[in-house]
Each structure stands twice: as C-alpha cells, then as structure tokens.
Design a protein around this motif. Structure first.
Motif, PDB file in Angstrom:
ATOM      1  N   GLN A  77       7.820  34.770  -3.649  1.00  0.00           N
ATOM      2  CA  GLN A  77       8.612  34.586  -5.229  1.00  0.00           C
ATOM      3  C   GLN A  77       7.356  33.953  -6.013  1.00  0.00           C
ATOM      4  O   GLN A  77       7.501  34.258  -7.124  1.00  0.00           O
ATOM      5  CB  GLN A  77       9.182  32.933  -4.931  1.00  0.00           C
ATOM      6  CG  GLN A  77       9.838  32.621  -6.215  1.00  0.00           C
ATOM      7  CD  GLN A  77      10.838  33.542  -6.794  1.00  0.00           C
ATOM      8  OE1 GLN A  77      11.430  34.299  -6.272  1.00  0.00           O
ATOM      9  NE2 GLN A  77      10.693  33.521  -8.283  1.00  0.00           N
ATOM     10  N   ILE A 101      13.075  38.792  -1.043  1.00  0.00           N
ATOM     11  CA  ILE A 101      13.528  37.452  -0.537  1.00  0.00           C
ATOM     12  C   ILE A 101      14.647  37.510   0.241  1.00  0.00           C
ATOM     13  O   ILE A 101      14.642  37.182   1.533  1.00  0.00           O
ATOM     14  CB  ILE A 101      13.573  36.261  -1.398  1.00  0.00           C
ATOM     15  CG1 ILE A 101      12.136  35.683  -1.865  1.00  0.00           C
ATOM     16  CG2 ILE A 101      14.328  35.142  -0.971  1.00  0.00           C
ATOM     17  CD1 ILE A 101      12.326  34.912  -3.142  1.00  0.00           C
ATOM     18  N   THR A 133       9.170  33.167   2.071  1.00  0.00           N
ATOM     19  CA  THR A 133       9.953  33.447   0.753  1.00  0.00           C
ATOM     20  C   THR A 133       9.057  32.822  -0.497  1.00  0.00           C
ATOM     21  O   THR A 133       9.247  33.359  -1.709  1.00  0.00           O
ATOM     22  CB  THR A 133      11.251  33.035   0.866  1.00  0.00           C
ATOM     23  OG1 THR A 133      11.417  31.521   0.990  1.00  0.00           O
ATOM     24  CG2 THR A 133      12.029  33.637   1.903  1.00  0.00           C
TER      25      THR A 133
END
Length: 493
Positions: free
Chosen positions: A179, A88, A175
């Motif tokens: 994740q 990220i 992101t």
C-alpha cells in the motif's frame, strides 16, 4: 505417588505464570505462555485503518475531479487507488491460501476490495476469543506434555490462537508495504504536483496527502522492522520507544524530502522527470537479477510448491518491482537474494547503505539545483534559495537520525561487527586496533540489549513452511542457538 484428577491437573497447569511458573522438564527447560497476555493485533488494525482511510479519501477526491472535469488528475488518482488495492487482495488471498479452501464469502469480499476489513475482523475475533475456548484435544495434549516435559517449544509457547494472529500480522505487514510504495507514494507525488500546478490546495486533497504520507512512513517502518527480524530470526526482538522515535523522524524526513525534490524537479523539467524515474526503477529492478546471474545461483523452490519455473519467475518479478519502488523513495533496509528461502540476504552490508545514501544525497542536490535554475514564475513569491537549503538540511537530519538509530537504538547493535562509531573513527585504519577491539569487548552491557532479545523465534516455523512442523529436540535446538549467540558475540568483540 498419589493420583491426580483431571480437574486438579487442569487447575494446577492453568495457574502457571509465564514468568514465575517455569518448571524443569526432562531437558531442564520448560516454557509456558499465559494465553490471557496475547498482544492485541495493533498492526493489523492500523494497516486496515490506513487502507480504508486512503481509499475513501481518494474516492472523495475523484468525485471532486469529476465535477471539475479534470480528466488527467482523475485518471491517475483512480489508477493509484485501484492498483495497490487489487495487489493487496491478491497478497492476502495468497498468504492465507484461500483458493484451496471453501470460503466463498471471503473471496467475494476480496472481489469487492473489502479483504483488509474482513481479515481485520477475523483477527479481532481470534484475539478476543483467545484463552476462553480451546479444542479439548489440543488442551489436554498440551497439559500432558507440560506435565511430562515433552513436546516441542512451539507447542508450549504458541497456541492455536497465537498462530492465527501471527499469520494475520505477517500478512498485513506485507500489505502495508504494498500500500505504501505502490499506491501511497505515487499518489502523494501526483497530488503534490497537481497542487503546485493549480496553485491551490483544497481540503480533500490535503487530507489525502496527509494520509498517504503517514502510510508511506508506516510502510518504511515495517520494512526496517522486517529487516531486523529476518536478520536476527533466532531472537525475539523488541524495539524501544527511542528506536521508534528515531525511525519515525528518519523515515518521515527522508520520504518527505525525496518526494518534494522529485515534484519540484518535475514542475521545472517535466519530460526529464520521466527519464529520471525510469532510470531509478530499471536500475533497482535489474540489480537483484544481475547479482543473481553473477552468482550463478538457482531459483529457490520455497516460494510456492505448486508453481512452475515460470510462475516462480513471475512472483519474483513482482517482488522485485516492489523492491525497486521502495528504493526510489527511501532505503529498503533489505537486499534481495533469490537463492535464499526467504528471498532476503541476511548479511548487513554497510558499504551498500553508505553508497545508497551518498548517491541519493547527490541526486537530490542535482534535482534541486536544476529546479532552481529552471523554475517557473510561480516561485517568484517564494525564497527559492532558502527552500533548497531547507530541503538539503532536512535530508541531512534524516541521515543523522538514521545514524542515531544504528548507534543507540538498534536492539541488536552489540552483535554488529562494526557500528557507526567504528566507521566514524576509522577503526580499521588506526594503529593498535587489536587493543582497541579488546577494550571494546569489555564495555558494559548496552541498554539496547537489556531484555530485548529472547532465545525464541517470534513466529512458529510451520507458518513459514509446513515441513518444519516436525518435532524438535529441545537440547539440540538450544545448543544451536547458544552457539549462534556465542558466534555473534565473538564477531562483535
């Protein structure tokens, strides 16, 4: 003609309402946006909250594993906590292009894995300052262009603050997917497996499992919405609450059932689970590359201008790894095309969707069946047949809500050449297909298309490629988009 002072001009333009104050310019079109109505960056805040919550919960759980000397669980938990966090940071730095800018504090915070919070703080600052203070040159030039009817639609619609918020939203959408499927999905699988093996669930582990399930579901929703936006990038698409409800239930049941089936199978046949996981990963990883090789295409040059062929291949390989991880747990909603500028294939392939869910249902059925015959003694006090039936029913319900979404909740379903209703009734095999298609074209407008599509792209083109920031002719641009709509409606008819 009387002279107008700058103060009167400023007051006259600033009082224009985006709905009522549109005036005709030289090309007969004027688009004005009220900067006080910029949408809050909810997606940025939600992605940041999920990132921080999962990281803190995983850290607390690691402390618990350290105290109980569970080295195996501790090692895997740390790995699934740090790997997505590092990716990220790299993604945010790459998207915002911070390496070529003098921002040492931001880079230092990225090294501390605090990139999402500082980016979220920047987005909130931009939002609260939007419309209150603007650069004089930008303000005056925009007003002059509005009065003369000149300038591009991007300059009229999107201000400097909106462009910055669009960049933050796009970055955090990526992101959130990283994740969800490179961190949350493996983490949830690990913790559920550890719970079954230890035959006990404590609060810290339960909290982490709940957070990871929410993160995976949100990442799957982002995948679906991104696929719609890329497929229909000429329209500004707005999803209705019914569509969000269908997608949440669809994705939640699909992911929960898939992970449960994998974990149950791994508790019975642990070593065979490694084979199943590797086959899934390698299949979906090499599938886009095989299609690229069959098409004999060339790699797109729009990934990054400063990259060499090797650097482009590495970036595409990481992108393919993320694509493979998504398809292991749920439908990715997109297909990769390395010859396209956006790396995404725009055509909706219903055949591939049907093959994926058919194969996934059969695979889940086989995994659950093998678990039933080779289950351990832990399940003596559990009704195994009922549990197996419940898992299959839940996956079937996920498919049902997916069909409901594409039939009734998709915002652009009227642009489909074929929909779920056509497939279920086998419209291609019925006699009198021409008459049926003629009647289909005369159906009343669907609620899903009413006030859900606007003839503007959602994001400025300069965010995608700085070369696209050249002035555009309004008449020719509108003509192309109107032609695209007519072609899509003809396909739908």
């Amino acid at each position: 003609m009387r002279e107008v002072t700058m103060e009167e001009e400023e007051r006259e333009i600033s009082d224009i309402d985006p709905q009522e104050g549109s005036a005709a310019g030289e090309n007969g079109v004027m688009l004005v946006v009220n900067h006080s109505r910029i949408l809050p960056p909810f997606s940025v805040v939600l992605a940041t909250v999920l990132y921080c919550a999962e990281f803190v919960a995983a850290a607390v759980l690691c402390s618990r594993y350290h105290n109980t000397d569970d080295v195996i669980w501790l090692s895997f938990t740390i790995a699934f906590m740090l790997l997505p966090a590092l990716l990220i940071q790299l993604a945010l730095t790459f998207i915002h292009r911070d390496l070529g800018r003098d921002r040492p504090l931001v880079l230092f915070l990225h090294l501390l894995l605090l990139g999402p919070p500082i980016r979220c703080f920047e987005a909130l600052v931009v939002y609260f300052k939007a419309g209150k203070k603007e650069e004089p040159y930008v303000t005056i030039s925009r007003k002059i262009n509005l009065k003369k009817g000149q300038g591009t639609p991007m300059e009229w619609e999107i201000g400097q603050s909106e462009r910055k918020l669009a960049t933050h939203r796009n970055a955090f959408k990526r992101t959130a997917v990283i994740q969800a499927f490179l961190g949350s999905a493996p983490q949830l699988t690990l913790q559920l497996y550890a719970t079954i093996q230890e035959k006990y669930v404590f609060p810290a582990r339960l909290v982490l499992m709940i957070i990871t399930l929410i993160s995976i579901t949100y990442g799957a929703l982002v995948c679906s919405t991104l696929a719609i936006q890329i497929r229909y990038d000429n329209y500004k698409v707005r999803l209705r609450p019914f569509a969000y409800l269908c997608m949440i239930v669809w994705r939640g049941l699909e992911i929960a059932t898939r992970i449960t089936a994998l974990v149950l199978f791994s508790t019975a046949l642990t070593h065979w689970m490694i084979l199943v996981g590797m086959v899934n990963l390698l299949f979906f990883f090499f599938l886009p590359w095989v299609e690229f090789w069959v098409r004999k295409g060339s790699l797109t040059d729009d990934v990054e201008k400063n990259f060499s062929k090797l650097g482009t291949t590495v970036v595409l390989s990481m992108f393919t790894l993320l694509y493979a991880c998504i398809n292991i747990f749920c439908w990715s909603a997109v297909q990769l095309d390395f010859t396209h500028r956006e790396l995404i294939e725009r055509k909706q392939r219903w055949g591939r969707l049907a093959m994926y869910y058919t194969g996934r249902f059969v695979e889940n059925f086989i995994l659950i069946t093998l678990w039933y015959f080779f289950k351990s003694d832990f399940y003596e006090y559990v009704c195994a047949p009922l549990l197996a039936v419940q898992l299959l029913i839940c996956y079937s319900l996920a498919l049902l809500f997916m069909l409901l979404f594409y039939q009734f909740g998709h915002p652009c379903r009227r642009l489909f050449k074929y929909n779920v209703h056509d497939c279920l009734h086998c419209v291609c095999c019925r006699p009198g297909r021409r008459g049926a298609s003629g009647r289909r074209g005369k159906l009343p407008p669907s609620y899903s298309t009413a006030a859900t599509m606007v003839l503007m792209p959602e994001e400025p083109l300069e965010l995608l490629d700085p070369r696209n920031s050249q002035p555009l002719d309004i008449t020719s641009q509108l003509g192309e988009r109107e032609t695209a709509i007519v072609e899509d409606m003809m396909d739908a008819a």
